[in-house]
Design a protein around this motif. Structure first.
Motif, mmCIF file in Angstrom:
data_model
loop_
_atom_site.group_PDB
_atom_site.id
_atom_site.type_symbol
_atom_site.label_atom_id
_atom_site.label_comp_id
_atom_site.label_asym_id
_atom_site.label_seq_id
_atom_site.Cartn_x
_atom_site.Cartn_y
_atom_site.Cartn_z
ATOM 1 N N SER A 75 -10.993 -0.117 0.217
ATOM 2 C CA SER A 75 -10.751 -0.770 -0.878
ATOM 3 C C SER A 75 -11.827 -0.568 -1.807
ATOM 4 C CB SER A 75 -10.595 -2.347 -0.440
ATOM 5 O OG SER A 75 -10.676 -3.106 -1.568
ATOM 6 N N ILE A 76 -13.050 -0.616 -1.390
ATOM 7 C CA ILE A 76 -14.247 -0.454 -2.192
ATOM 8 C C ILE A 76 -14.172 0.947 -2.864
ATOM 9 C CG2 ILE A 76 -16.878 -0.194 -2.323
ATOM 10 C CD1 ILE A 76 -16.870 -2.350 -0.155
ATOM 11 N N GLU A 77 -13.638 2.020 -2.219
ATOM 12 C CA GLU A 77 -13.734 3.446 -2.700
ATOM 13 C C GLU A 77 -12.659 3.397 -3.951
ATOM 14 O OE1 GLU A 77 -12.695 5.890 0.701
ATOM 15 O OE2 GLU A 77 -14.735 6.003 1.542
ATOM 16 N N CYS A 105 -5.505 2.028 -13.790
ATOM 17 C CA CYS A 105 -6.406 1.197 -13.166
ATOM 18 C C CYS A 105 -5.718 0.163 -12.216
ATOM 19 C CB CYS A 105 -7.334 0.622 -14.253
ATOM 20 S SG CYS A 105 -8.653 -0.835 -13.545
ATOM 21 N N ARG A 106 -4.568 -0.442 -12.713
ATOM 22 C CA ARG A 106 -3.706 -1.304 -12.011
ATOM 23 C C ARG A 106 -3.117 -0.858 -10.828
ATOM 24 N NH1 ARG A 106 -2.924 -6.592 -11.122
ATOM 25 N NH2 ARG A 106 -0.858 -7.339 -10.773
ATOM 26 N N ALA A 107 -2.990 0.376 -10.698
ATOM 27 C CA ALA A 107 -2.326 0.992 -9.455
ATOM 28 C C ALA A 107 -3.678 1.099 -8.471
ATOM 29 C CB ALA A 107 -1.738 2.397 -9.736
ATOM 30 N N PHE A 108 -4.754 1.441 -8.956
ATOM 31 C CA PHE A 108 -5.849 1.583 -7.588
ATOM 32 C C PHE A 108 -6.193 0.100 -7.371
ATOM 33 C CE2 PHE A 108 -5.980 5.916 -9.523
ATOM 34 C CZ PHE A 108 -6.235 6.657 -8.243
ATOM 35 N N GLN A 109 -6.182 -0.838 -8.384
ATOM 36 C CA GLN A 109 -6.642 -2.208 -8.069
ATOM 37 C C GLN A 109 -5.666 -2.825 -7.116
ATOM 38 O OE1 GLN A 109 -6.279 -4.833 -11.344
ATOM 39 N NE2 GLN A 109 -6.261 -6.730 -10.093
ATOM 40 N N SER A 144 -6.639 -4.109 -3.453
ATOM 41 C CA SER A 144 -6.219 -5.343 -2.901
ATOM 42 C C SER A 144 -5.772 -5.390 -1.522
ATOM 43 C CB SER A 144 -5.521 -6.183 -3.921
ATOM 44 O OG SER A 144 -5.194 -7.533 -3.578
ATOM 45 N N GLY A 145 -4.682 -4.565 -1.543
ATOM 46 C CA GLY A 145 -3.888 -4.409 -0.132
ATOM 47 C C GLY A 145 -4.803 -3.915 1.001
ATOM 48 N N PHE A 146 -5.712 -2.951 0.710
ATOM 49 C CA PHE A 146 -6.661 -2.612 1.711
ATOM 50 C C PHE A 146 -7.572 -3.906 2.119
ATOM 51 C CE2 PHE A 146 -6.174 1.837 0.095
ATOM 52 C CZ PHE A 146 -5.574 2.326 1.262
ATOM 53 N N ILE A 177 0.851 -1.211 0.097
ATOM 54 C CA ILE A 177 -0.016 0.123 -0.153
ATOM 55 C C ILE A 177 0.863 1.210 0.178
ATOM 56 C CG2 ILE A 177 -1.653 1.325 1.226
ATOM 57 C CD1 ILE A 177 -2.729 -1.370 2.265
ATOM 58 N N VAL A 178 2.005 1.331 0.848
ATOM 59 C CA VAL A 178 2.914 2.520 0.932
ATOM 60 C C VAL A 178 3.655 2.625 -0.513
ATOM 61 C CG1 VAL A 178 5.012 3.178 1.617
ATOM 62 C CG2 VAL A 178 3.368 2.209 3.261
ATOM 63 N N GLU A 179 3.905 1.539 -1.009
ATOM 64 C CA GLU A 179 4.639 1.658 -2.544
ATOM 65 C C GLU A 179 3.650 2.226 -3.511
ATOM 66 O OE1 GLU A 179 6.401 -2.204 -3.274
ATOM 67 O OE2 GLU A 179 7.788 -2.116 -1.881
ATOM 68 N N ILE A 180 2.333 1.674 -3.339
ATOM 69 C CA ILE A 180 1.423 2.226 -4.443
ATOM 70 C C ILE A 180 1.039 3.710 -4.307
ATOM 71 C CG2 ILE A 180 -0.795 1.928 -5.240
ATOM 72 C CD1 ILE A 180 0.989 -0.088 -6.514
ATOM 73 N N ASN A 181 0.825 4.036 -2.975
ATOM 74 C CA ASN A 181 0.857 5.478 -2.828
ATOM 75 C C ASN A 181 1.667 6.371 -3.129
ATOM 76 O OD1 ASN A 181 -1.904 5.052 -1.351
ATOM 77 N ND2 ASN A 181 -0.914 4.812 0.738
ATOM 78 N N SER A 182 2.967 5.912 -2.973
ATOM 79 C CA SER A 182 4.161 6.582 -3.471
ATOM 80 C C SER A 182 4.055 6.917 -5.190
ATOM 81 C CB SER A 182 5.486 6.041 -3.018
ATOM 82 O OG SER A 182 6.387 6.766 -3.804
ATOM 83 N N LEU A 183 3.659 5.804 -5.782
ATOM 84 C CA LEU A 183 3.723 5.939 -7.256
ATOM 85 C C LEU A 183 2.449 6.648 -7.801
ATOM 86 C CD1 LEU A 183 4.102 1.981 -8.014
ATOM 87 C CD2 LEU A 183 5.809 3.828 -8.560
ATOM 88 N N LEU A 184 1.176 6.604 -6.942
ATOM 89 C CA LEU A 184 -0.023 7.378 -7.230
ATOM 90 C C LEU A 184 0.410 8.854 -7.174
ATOM 91 C CD1 LEU A 184 -2.761 5.543 -5.747
ATOM 92 C CD2 LEU A 184 -2.469 5.778 -8.022
ATOM 93 N N ALA A 185 1.348 9.124 -6.254
ATOM 94 C CA ALA A 185 1.707 10.642 -5.849
ATOM 95 C C ALA A 185 2.588 11.183 -6.662
ATOM 96 C CB ALA A 185 2.318 10.751 -4.331
#
Length: 265
Positions: A34-36, A15-19, A23-25, A1-9
């Motif tokens: 997760s649903i959001e 879509c893949r990043a949010f997915q 999944s982590g959530f 989750i932390v790594e994906i947050n960094s990429l999103l930032a």
């Protein structure tokens, strides 16, 4: 989750990043988050079928199985691996609703969508190896589907397709033990433990066999390992005390009874 947050930032909005973050959530049981993420993903990328599937899983895990099933229905046309996963998820929903006939039909469809997917065979073998459903709400009705030979065949196919999947080894081993074939069952349980040695559930399952056979020393070793790995497992702690008491009283065995091992959440 932390790594994906960094990429999103950094602007990796896909879509893949949010997915992946969703999944982590979900695995962290943060279902609302997760649903959001997934609702945003499916609205922005309607053709991102993986996000729809992950959304259905998150909704189902959160308890909203009606909404989850509606999402799955929208992507039921998919084929290959993702198509098989869709039908497996539909099967799970009906399994936990005690609709075993429909669950089995959906697992058969999952196999038709992708016969090379090890989980399709695994879950069908699982259904055919049950004495009771997980919460026992269906009573003995699931025993109508009990078929050890079919279960072994399905678990064996799952193992052939993915020899590194420990649950298939474990469940096949339990079936062999329930057929009173320890020469086949114990090596399967040993293999599951070798593949996933930090999973307390496997040690508990093997200990149940040792308890049935009156091999309390071996049962105690496995149960102590299970409790060490999962101190919150009240059932393993209780069984450990029973094994110690039985050994101390020099009891020679227990009634031969079938082993029912439930699938962990």
């Amino acid at each position: 989750i932390v790594e994906i947050n960094s990429l999103l930032a950094q602007g990796d909005s896909s879509c893949r990043a949010f997915q992946i973050r969703a999944s982590g959530f979900r695995r962290a049981m943060k279902y609302r988050k997760s649903i959001e993420d997934l609702q945003y993903a499916v609205e922005r990328w309607p053709e991102c079928h993986e996000a729809h599937l992950e959304l259905a899983k998150a909704l189902s895990d959160s308890g909203d199985t009606s909404h989850a099933y509606r999402v799955l229905q929208k992507i039921s046309f998919l084929t290959n691996r993702i198509g098989a996963e869709v039908w497996i998820e539909k099967s799970k929903i009906h399994y936990y609703q005690d609709a075993f006939d429909q669950s089995l039909e959906e697992l058969n469809e999952a196999i038709r969508r992708d016969s090379t997917y090890h989980l399709s065979w695994y879950y069908r073998g699982y259904l055919h190896s049950r004495f009771f459903d997980e919460d026992r709400s269906a009573g003995a009705s699931i025993q109508r589907f009990l078929n050890f030979d079919q279960a072994i065949s399905d678990f064996s196919r799952s193992i052939t397709l993915d020899p590194e999947f420990p649950d298939a080894w474990f469940q096949r081993g339990i079936v062999y033990l329930n057929q009173f074939k320890p020469e086949k069952g114990l090596p399967d349980l040993d293999r599951a433990i070798k593949l996933y040695p930090k999973y307390s559930y496997y040690y508990f399952g093997r200990a149940e066999y040792y308890m049935r056979e009156g091999k309390y020393n071996l049962a105690i070793q496995d149960l102590e390992k299970a409790v060490k790995l999962n101190p919150e497992d009240a059932m393993a702690s209780k069984e450990l005390q029973i094994a110690k008491d039985s050994l101390a009283a020099n009891k020679k065995g227990r009634n031969l009874s079938l082993i029912h091992i439930s699938e962990p959440t």
